[in-house]
Design a protein around this motif. Structure first.
Motif, PDB file in Angstrom:
ATOM      1  N   GLU A 139     -25.265 -77.271 -63.929  1.00 17.73           N
ATOM      2  CA  GLU A 139     -24.070 -77.434 -64.764  1.00 17.73           C
ATOM      3  C   GLU A 139     -22.802 -77.594 -63.915  1.00 17.73           C
ATOM      4  O   GLU A 139     -21.844 -78.216 -64.352  1.00 17.73           O
ATOM      5  CB  GLU A 139     -23.908 -76.228 -65.689  1.00 17.73           C
ATOM      6  CG  GLU A 139     -24.986 -76.084 -66.734  1.00 17.73           C
ATOM      7  CD  GLU A 139     -24.872 -77.108 -67.838  1.00 17.73           C
ATOM      8  OE1 GLU A 139     -23.752 -77.480 -68.196  1.00 17.73           O
ATOM      9  OE2 GLU A 139     -25.932 -77.537 -68.329  1.00 17.73           O
ATOM     10  N   GLU A 147     -20.754 -85.855 -67.069  1.00 10.94           N
ATOM     11  CA  GLU A 147     -21.595 -86.156 -68.225  1.00 10.94           C
ATOM     12  C   GLU A 147     -21.241 -85.272 -69.406  1.00 10.94           C
ATOM     13  O   GLU A 147     -21.174 -85.742 -70.543  1.00 10.94           O
ATOM     14  CB  GLU A 147     -23.073 -85.968 -67.886  1.00 10.94           C
ATOM     15  CG  GLU A 147     -23.640 -87.029 -66.994  1.00 10.94           C
ATOM     16  CD  GLU A 147     -25.060 -86.715 -66.543  1.00 10.94           C
ATOM     17  OE1 GLU A 147     -25.538 -85.567 -66.764  1.00 10.94           O
ATOM     18  OE2 GLU A 147     -25.688 -87.608 -65.970  1.00 10.94           O
ATOM     19  N   SER A 148     -21.002 -83.985 -69.158  1.00  9.42           N
ATOM     20  CA  SER A 148     -20.669 -83.081 -70.260  1.00  9.42           C
ATOM     21  C   SER A 148     -19.304 -83.420 -70.843  1.00  9.42           C
ATOM     22  O   SER A 148     -19.091 -83.272 -72.046  1.00  9.42           O
ATOM     23  CB  SER A 148     -20.723 -81.619 -69.808  1.00  9.42           C
ATOM     24  OG  SER A 148     -19.709 -81.353 -68.887  1.00  9.42           O
ATOM     25  N   LEU A 149     -18.372 -83.881 -70.010  1.00  8.31           N
ATOM     26  CA  LEU A 149     -17.065 -84.308 -70.534  1.00  8.31           C
ATOM     27  C   LEU A 149     -17.189 -85.584 -71.371  1.00  8.31           C
ATOM     28  O   LEU A 149     -16.458 -85.755 -72.347  1.00  8.31           O
ATOM     29  CB  LEU A 149     -16.077 -84.522 -69.394  1.00  8.31           C
ATOM     30  CG  LEU A 149     -15.503 -83.258 -68.785  1.00  8.31           C
ATOM     31  CD1 LEU A 149     -14.618 -83.597 -67.586  1.00  8.31           C
ATOM     32  CD2 LEU A 149     -14.708 -82.477 -69.807  1.00  8.31           C
ATOM     33  N   GLU A 150     -18.093 -86.472 -71.004  1.00  3.94           N
ATOM     34  CA  GLU A 150     -18.310 -87.679 -71.802  1.00  3.94           C
ATOM     35  C   GLU A 150     -18.929 -87.339 -73.154  1.00  3.94           C
ATOM     36  O   GLU A 150     -18.601 -87.967 -74.145  1.00  3.94           O
ATOM     37  CB  GLU A 150     -19.223 -88.647 -71.054  1.00  3.94           C
ATOM     38  CG  GLU A 150     -18.564 -89.319 -69.874  1.00  3.94           C
ATOM     39  CD  GLU A 150     -19.534 -90.161 -69.073  1.00  3.94           C
ATOM     40  OE1 GLU A 150     -20.687 -90.357 -69.518  1.00  3.94           O
ATOM     41  OE2 GLU A 150     -19.148 -90.612 -67.981  1.00  3.94           O
ATOM     42  N   LYS A 151     -19.819 -86.349 -73.167  1.00  2.00           N
ATOM     43  CA  LYS A 151     -20.467 -85.953 -74.421  1.00  2.00           C
ATOM     44  C   LYS A 151     -19.502 -85.257 -75.356  1.00  2.00           C
ATOM     45  O   LYS A 151     -19.564 -85.435 -76.571  1.00  2.00           O
ATOM     46  CB  LYS A 151     -21.669 -85.057 -74.141  1.00  2.00           C
ATOM     47  CG  LYS A 151     -22.827 -85.788 -73.517  1.00  2.00           C
ATOM     48  CD  LYS A 151     -23.983 -84.857 -73.241  1.00  2.00           C
ATOM     49  CE  LYS A 151     -25.094 -85.590 -72.529  1.00  2.00           C
ATOM     50  NZ  LYS A 151     -26.188 -84.686 -72.152  1.00  2.00           N
ATOM     51  N   SER A 152     -18.637 -84.419 -74.821  1.00  2.00           N
ATOM     52  CA  SER A 152     -17.652 -83.713 -75.673  1.00  2.00           C
ATOM     53  C   SER A 152     -16.279 -83.793 -75.016  1.00  2.00           C
ATOM     54  O   SER A 152     -15.866 -82.923 -74.280  1.00  2.00           O
ATOM     55  CB  SER A 152     -18.068 -82.264 -75.864  1.00  2.00           C
ATOM     56  OG  SER A 152     -18.088 -81.600 -74.624  1.00  2.00           O
ATOM     57  N   PRO A 153     -15.549 -84.880 -75.289  1.00  4.18           N
ATOM     58  CA  PRO A 153     -14.245 -85.063 -74.658  1.00  4.18           C
ATOM     59  C   PRO A 153     -13.195 -84.047 -75.084  1.00  4.18           C
ATOM     60  O   PRO A 153     -12.164 -83.923 -74.454  1.00  4.18           O
ATOM     61  CB  PRO A 153     -13.856 -86.482 -75.062  1.00  4.18           C
ATOM     62  CG  PRO A 153     -14.681 -86.814 -76.239  1.00  4.18           C
ATOM     63  CD  PRO A 153     -15.907 -85.974 -76.153  1.00  4.18           C
ATOM     64  N   ALA A 154     -13.437 -83.301 -76.135  1.00 11.52           N
ATOM     65  CA  ALA A 154     -12.472 -82.302 -76.573  1.00 11.52           C
ATOM     66  C   ALA A 154     -12.373 -81.145 -75.597  1.00 11.52           C
ATOM     67  O   ALA A 154     -11.437 -80.369 -75.635  1.00 11.52           O
ATOM     68  CB  ALA A 154     -12.832 -81.781 -77.947  1.00 11.52           C
ATOM     69  N   GLY A 155     -13.343 -81.013 -74.701  1.00 10.13           N
ATOM     70  CA  GLY A 155     -13.361 -79.919 -73.759  1.00 10.13           C
ATOM     71  C   GLY A 155     -12.441 -80.132 -72.575  1.00 10.13           C
ATOM     72  O   GLY A 155     -12.381 -79.322 -71.669  1.00 10.13           O
ATOM     73  N   ARG A 156     -11.695 -81.220 -72.559  1.00 11.68           N
ATOM     74  CA  ARG A 156     -10.807 -81.490 -71.406  1.00 11.68           C
ATOM     75  C   ARG A 156      -9.612 -80.625 -71.389  1.00 11.68           C
ATOM     76  O   ARG A 156      -8.994 -80.136 -72.140  1.00 11.68           O
ATOM     77  CB  ARG A 156     -10.376 -82.951 -71.411  1.00 11.68           C
ATOM     78  CG  ARG A 156     -11.532 -83.836 -71.097  1.00 11.68           C
ATOM     79  CD  ARG A 156     -11.132 -85.256 -71.078  1.00 11.68           C
ATOM     80  NE  ARG A 156     -12.371 -86.005 -70.952  1.00 11.68           N
ATOM     81  CZ  ARG A 156     -12.453 -87.176 -70.438  1.00 11.68           C
ATOM     82  NH1 ARG A 156     -11.403 -87.799 -69.991  1.00 11.68           N
ATOM     83  NH2 ARG A 156     -13.607 -87.799 -70.348  1.00 11.68           N
TER      84      ARG A 156
END
Length: 156
Positions: A139, A147-156
């Motif tokens: 992770e 990859e995780s940012l692409e899957k859930s861009p709200a986490g930026r």
């Protein structure tokens, strides 16, 4: 009254017809998805998996090496989590037939190597490591984070 009965009959008929028709290709066997598990190093082609799978490689001098056996037991409980992170679990327990990965990484005895999707070694461990720690380390890898940012861009 007859109009209401006709409408309900047509509604039931409209729902029943799609259920009776078979989808295209129903006579074909469903595609078999291979189960996640260890793959021998001799069967792995790096060029085919580059940027597609994240290798976790377990080296040992023998399949009976206690560290190798312990590592495989620790990983078995985390197969689902590793599969979800695009991991390919590679084992190499025969130093006599030097695989391309053994020549590239040059392990001595037991060794656990975590690589990113660009197939560059990120972490090397000389002792067995718990599957939870491996998942957490994956992770934290740069490609996994993007990859995780692409899957859930709200986490930026």
């Amino acid at each position: 009254m007859q109009l209401i009965a006709r409408r309900s009959f047509l509604a039931v008929l409209a729902l029943a017809i799609p259920a009776l028709t078979l989808p295209a290709g129903a006579d074909e066997a469903p595609a078999v998805v291979p189960a996640f598990g260890p793959v021998p190093a001799s069967e792995v082609v790096e060029a085919d998996l580059l940027f597609l799978r994240r290798p976790v490689i377990v080296f040992a001098d023998s399949p009976n090496d206690p560290a190798f056996v312990r590592q495989m037991e620790l990983l078995k409980r985390y197969y689902a989590e590793l599969d979800a992170r695009d991991v390919i679990l590679i084992t190499d327990t025969d130093p006599a037939t030097a695989s391309s990965l053994r020549q590239k990484l040059r392990p001595r005895g037991f060794s656990l190597v975590l690589m990113d999707k660009d197939w560059k070694p990120m972490i090397r461990k000389p002792l067995p490591w718990d599957g939870r720690e491996i998942v957490n380390s994956i992770e934290k890898m740069p490609i996994a984070r993007s990859e995780s940012l692409e899957k859930s861009p709200a986490g930026r």
